[in-house]
Every structure is written in structure tokens, then in C-alpha cells.
Design an enzyme around this catalytic site. Structure first.
Site, PDB file in Angstrom:
ATOM      1  N   ARG A  12       0.845  -1.199   0.000  1.00 55.27           N
ATOM      2  CA  ARG A  12       0.000   0.000   0.000  1.00 55.27           C
ATOM      3  C   ARG A  12       0.879   1.248   0.000  1.00 55.27           C
ATOM      4  O   ARG A  12       0.980   1.935  -0.997  1.00 55.27           O
ATOM      5  CB  ARG A  12      -0.964  -0.023   1.195  1.00 55.27           C
ATOM      6  CG  ARG A  12      -2.161   0.962   1.012  1.00 55.27           C
ATOM      7  CD  ARG A  12      -1.820   2.398   1.356  1.00 55.27           C
ATOM      8  NE  ARG A  12      -1.273   2.537   2.692  1.00 55.27           N
ATOM      9  CZ  ARG A  12      -0.713   3.648   3.148  1.00 55.27           C
ATOM     10  NH1 ARG A  12      -0.605   4.720   2.381  1.00 55.27           N
ATOM     11  NH2 ARG A  12      -0.203   3.706   4.375  1.00 55.27           N
ATOM     12  N   ASP A  13       1.564   1.540   1.090  1.00 52.84           N
ATOM     13  CA  ASP A  13       2.468   2.696   1.101  1.00 52.84           C
ATOM     14  C   ASP A  13       3.568   2.510   0.066  1.00 52.84           C
ATOM     15  O   ASP A  13       4.030   3.456  -0.568  1.00 52.84           O
ATOM     16  CB  ASP A  13       3.072   2.886   2.496  1.00 52.84           C
ATOM     17  CG  ASP A  13       3.451   4.332   2.792  1.00 52.84           C
ATOM     18  OD1 ASP A  13       3.876   5.028   1.858  1.00 52.84           O
ATOM     19  OD2 ASP A  13       3.326   4.763   3.942  1.00 52.84           O
ATOM     20  N   HIS A  16       3.524   4.108  -3.536  1.00 53.19           N
ATOM     21  CA  HIS A  16       4.041   5.428  -3.877  1.00 53.19           C
ATOM     22  C   HIS A  16       5.416   5.346  -4.533  1.00 53.19           C
ATOM     23  O   HIS A  16       5.743   6.140  -5.419  1.00 53.19           O
ATOM     24  CB  HIS A  16       4.152   6.290  -2.617  1.00 53.19           C
ATOM     25  CG  HIS A  16       2.844   6.682  -2.023  1.00 53.19           C
ATOM     26  ND1 HIS A  16       1.965   7.544  -2.650  1.00 53.19           N
ATOM     27  CD2 HIS A  16       2.262   6.345  -0.839  1.00 53.19           C
ATOM     28  CE1 HIS A  16       0.897   7.725  -1.871  1.00 53.19           C
ATOM     29  NE2 HIS A  16       1.057   7.003  -0.776  1.00 53.19           N
ATOM     30  N   SER A 166       3.932  10.897   8.713  1.00 50.89           N
ATOM     31  CA  SER A 166       3.915  10.888   7.250  1.00 50.89           C
ATOM     32  C   SER A 166       5.069  11.662   6.631  1.00 50.89           C
ATOM     33  O   SER A 166       5.460  11.398   5.494  1.00 50.89           O
ATOM     34  CB  SER A 166       2.593  11.466   6.738  1.00 50.89           C
ATOM     35  OG  SER A 166       1.493  10.909   7.408  1.00 50.89           O
ATOM     36  N   HIS A 195       3.366   4.498  12.802  1.00 49.13           N
ATOM     37  CA  HIS A 195       3.655   4.392  11.367  1.00 49.13           C
ATOM     38  C   HIS A 195       4.773   5.393  11.104  1.00 49.13           C
ATOM     39  O   HIS A 195       4.536   6.605  11.051  1.00 49.13           O
ATOM     40  CB  HIS A 195       2.406   4.734  10.550  1.00 49.13           C
ATOM     41  CG  HIS A 195       2.617   4.745   9.065  1.00 49.13           C
ATOM     42  ND1 HIS A 195       2.363   3.658   8.265  1.00 49.13           N
ATOM     43  CD2 HIS A 195       3.049   5.728   8.224  1.00 49.13           C
ATOM     44  CE1 HIS A 195       2.613   3.958   7.003  1.00 49.13           C
ATOM     45  NE2 HIS A 195       3.047   5.211   6.952  1.00 49.13           N
ATOM     46  N   HIS A 197       8.279   6.946   9.063  1.00 51.48           N
ATOM     47  CA  HIS A 197       8.985   7.074   7.794  1.00 51.48           C
ATOM     48  C   HIS A 197      10.461   7.344   8.054  1.00 51.48           C
ATOM     49  O   HIS A 197      10.850   7.813   9.120  1.00 51.48           O
ATOM     50  CB  HIS A 197       8.364   8.171   6.933  1.00 51.48           C
ATOM     51  CG  HIS A 197       7.196   7.703   6.127  1.00 51.48           C
ATOM     52  ND1 HIS A 197       7.307   7.326   4.805  1.00 51.48           N
ATOM     53  CD2 HIS A 197       5.900   7.518   6.448  1.00 51.48           C
ATOM     54  CE1 HIS A 197       6.122   6.933   4.349  1.00 51.48           C
ATOM     55  NE2 HIS A 197       5.251   7.046   5.329  1.00 51.48           N
ATOM     56  N   TYR A 286       4.953  16.094   3.570  1.00 48.39           N
ATOM     57  CA  TYR A 286       4.254  14.834   3.341  1.00 48.39           C
ATOM     58  C   TYR A 286       5.064  13.975   2.374  1.00 48.39           C
ATOM     59  O   TYR A 286       5.366  14.391   1.253  1.00 48.39           O
ATOM     60  CB  TYR A 286       2.882  15.160   2.764  1.00 48.39           C
ATOM     61  CG  TYR A 286       1.875  14.042   2.695  1.00 48.39           C
ATOM     62  CD1 TYR A 286       1.613  13.229   3.786  1.00 48.39           C
ATOM     63  CD2 TYR A 286       1.140  13.842   1.525  1.00 48.39           C
ATOM     64  CE1 TYR A 286       0.655  12.230   3.711  1.00 48.39           C
ATOM     65  CE2 TYR A 286       0.174  12.851   1.446  1.00 48.39           C
ATOM     66  CZ  TYR A 286      -0.053  12.042   2.546  1.00 48.39           C
ATOM     67  OH  TYR A 286      -1.005  11.058   2.473  1.00 48.39           O
TER      68      TYR A 286
END
Length: 337
Positions: A12-13, A16, A166, A195, A197, A286
Site C-alpha cells: 500500500r504505502d 508510492h 507521514s 507508522h 517514515h 508529506y
């Protein structure tokens, strides 16, 4: 401590990172490998959630439902999940995803806009789904402000609340502050989750800090596959979790094999900390804006870092991808003034 729930977001992520172009074979192979490796959950779908395939966010190669059905064919134990952003995905989309095999859903909003999630969380609960509130860009709200938004999602019926970094802009200290603020307002039985990054190279450290401060669900991905510099790399986090003696169900070597054999070969842009992705974290931008900013930079002969810093200064949020070209045009005009 409570056993960790490890949720992999490669499908899913990770969309990108390759402009949402996984084919069904990729989904089948990766989901099967993750299930075999013992992850608790596998997230599948467009990078921007259900019905995100569009001119604004980027068209995916297949529909969300096709991706979910393909993953469901090979998953024997892992719980399938996906993301819904109110205003992009609808309750009808959620129903179709449930019928295709989704057992869990994350309702995602900007970190100051939890109030738009009420009807979607309630509908998901009525469908019998496991429901998480997913507070995107958690770095854009204070610890106490974020906790207030978390409390709203809990009041709507969410089983779990995420600190979703994010932008990859949070540090260990700011992660701890947010989870302590959650403790002050959330019920003890509402699960906490992280979550992270990798834009500041802190995703594993931030995930560890989150667990040390009460998180029991951890998002990660194979080879860190995700927006920007990627997500917390699952193989690295599991290795650290093993060293800490934390309980989970993952097989480290199988995750390493899947990362190196299945995921890294399909990256068309290396998922890593480099000058552009580091700028995302530094500028509190983002992560999903990276590929859009790089495209605009190439079109207008600009340094993508200049675009990213200006995006951060303007505090653009997910859903404003179309403004990136405007930012680039403004920078060109400024340079030529």
C-alpha cells in the site's frame, strides 16, 4: 509486555515508490512471502487509499479490489487491511473491499481533521471490521493537540489509534511526547500504534521508542518500501525487536529474503535517504509529495529541494498535490524577477 502486532505496508504505502504500478503477480508473490514470514497484517491497495487511483494522485495499474482479491488468494493467516481517506474513498468502497477480503481498515485523516472520520469509523464497526484511526502528518500537530484528535477517533469507535509520521519529521523525543499525551486521554484498552517514515533515518528508532511508550502495533515494510525514503524497514525492526526480546511472530531471515529478492529489484527509484528524501523530513513535508515534486522540478528545471522546502513552508497537506506545480511556477517567477 503485550505481543507486538506487525503490519506490513509494502503493498500500500509501497505503491508510492513505484507510482502505484504493482502488477498482480507482484502482489501475489509479496503477500505470499509476507504471510509465510509470519506478519500479522498485510495492507493492500492504492497508496492514497481506496479509490485513490486518479489524475490527482496517480492511476494504479489495477483496481484496489483486484489487488485485494489477489492478496486474499495467498494469505492463509495474515489479516488483510487497507486505508480509506474520507473524501477520497467512500463507505461503498469500504463495503466492496470487505467483500473482497479486507478484515481491518485504517480510517486516515490529517492530524487536525479527525472529525471527518466519524461516519466512516462507525460504518466500518457496523461491518464487523477491526478499525484504526490513522492520524496522518502527526508532526503537524502538537502532542496535546494530536491526543485530542485521537480522543475523537476513539469516541467514534476506533479500536486503535496511530501516530502516523507521514513526513518522517518526528524524533524519538517527539514520539515519546505524543504517546505520553495519548496515555493522558485514551482508554487503557484502546491500542496505540506507530507508522514511521525513514526521511531522517529515524524510523526504526522512532518505532522502538513508540513501543517503549505503549505502542503494540507497528507498521513496517520490506526494504522500507514506501513514500519518500520509505517506511520503517521490517527486517531491520524485527532484528532489533529480537535483540530486545520482544514477542512477535515474524521470521527475520524470510523477511530479509523477501526484501532482497522480491522488492528491491522492482524499485525504479531507490528507496533510501538521499538529498531529496532527507529534505522531506527536514522540511516536514508529506512523503507522498516526493515523486510529484521531482516531476515538477524536471519540468521547470528546478532543484526539487527548493520545491519541497517551499511546500513545507506553505504547510501543504495530502490532497493538495495539484498545488505542487503552482509552487514550482512561483519559484520560477521569483527567480526571474
Amino acid at each position: 509486555m503485550t505481543r507486538l502486532f506487525i503490519l506490513d505496508v509494502t503493498l500500500r504505502d509501497g505503491m508510492h515508490a513505484i507510482r502505484h504500478q504493482y502488477d498482480l503477480g507482484h502482489v501475489r508473490e509479496i503477500a505470499g512471502a509476507l504471510d509465510e514470514a509470519g506478519v500479522d497484517g498485510i495492507e493492500v491497495g492504492h497508496g492514497d487509499g481506496l479509490d485513490g487511483s486518479s489524475i490527482a494522485y496517480g492511476f494504479s495499474r489495477h483496481t484496489d479490489i483486484a489487488y485485494i482479491r489477489e492478496a486474499a488468494k495467498v494469505c492463509k493467516r495474515a489479516k488483510l487491511t487497507t486505508v480509506l481517506l474520507p473524501g477520497i474513498g467512500t463507505i461503498d468502497d469500504l463495503k466492496r473491499a470487505r467483500d473482497a477480503g479486507i478484515q481491518s481498515i485504517r480510517i486516515a485523516t490529517h492530524s487536525t481533521e479527525a472529525d471527518v472520520s466519524e461516519q466512516h469509523i462507525a460504518a466500518a464497526k457496523e461491518m464487523g471490521l477491526d478499525v484504526s484511526g490513522f492520524l496522518m502528518m502527526s508532526s503537524a500537530n502538537s502532542a496535546d493537540g494530536l491526543a485530542g484528535q485521537a480522543r475523537l477517533m476513539e469516541s467514534y469507535g476506533a479500536d486503535c489509534i496511530y501516530v502516523a509520521d507521514s513526513a518522517g519529521g518526528l524524533t524519538m523525543r517527539s514520539i515519546a511526547e505524543r504517546f505520553r499525551a495519548f496515555d493522558a486521554v485514551l482508554n487503557a484498552d484502546t491500542q496505540r500504534a506507530i507508522h514511521a517514515h525513514e526521511n531522517l533515518s529515524l524510523s526504526v528508532a522512532n518505532s522502538v521508542t513508540a513501543v517503549e511508550n505503549g505502542a503494540t502495533r507497528v507498521d513496517a515494510s520490506l526494504a522500507g518500501m514506501g513514500a519518500g525514503a520509505g517506511n520503517c524497514p521490517i527486517e531491520a525492526f524485527v532484528a532489533v525487536a529480537n535483540l530486545y526480546g520482544w514477542e512477535h511472530g515474524c521470521d527475520l531471515f524470510k523477511l530479509q529474503d523477501a526484501a532482497d529478492d522480491l522488492v528491491r529489484p522492482i524499485q525504479d527509484r531507490p528507496v533510501r535517504v538521499d538529498r531529496e528524501t532527507l529534505t522531506l523530513g527536514y522540511g516536514n513535508v508529506y512523503s507522498s509529495f516526493l515523486r510529484h515534486a521531482e516531476k515538477a522540478a524536471e519540468q521547470f528545471d528546478l532543484d526539487p529541494r527548493a520545491i519541497l522546502i517551499e511546500i513545507g513552508r506553505r504547510r501543504l497537506i495530502g490532497g493538495q498535490e495539484d498545488m505542487i506545480v503552482d509552487v514550482a511556477l512561483d519559484l520560477v517567477e521569483r527567480a526571474n524577477a
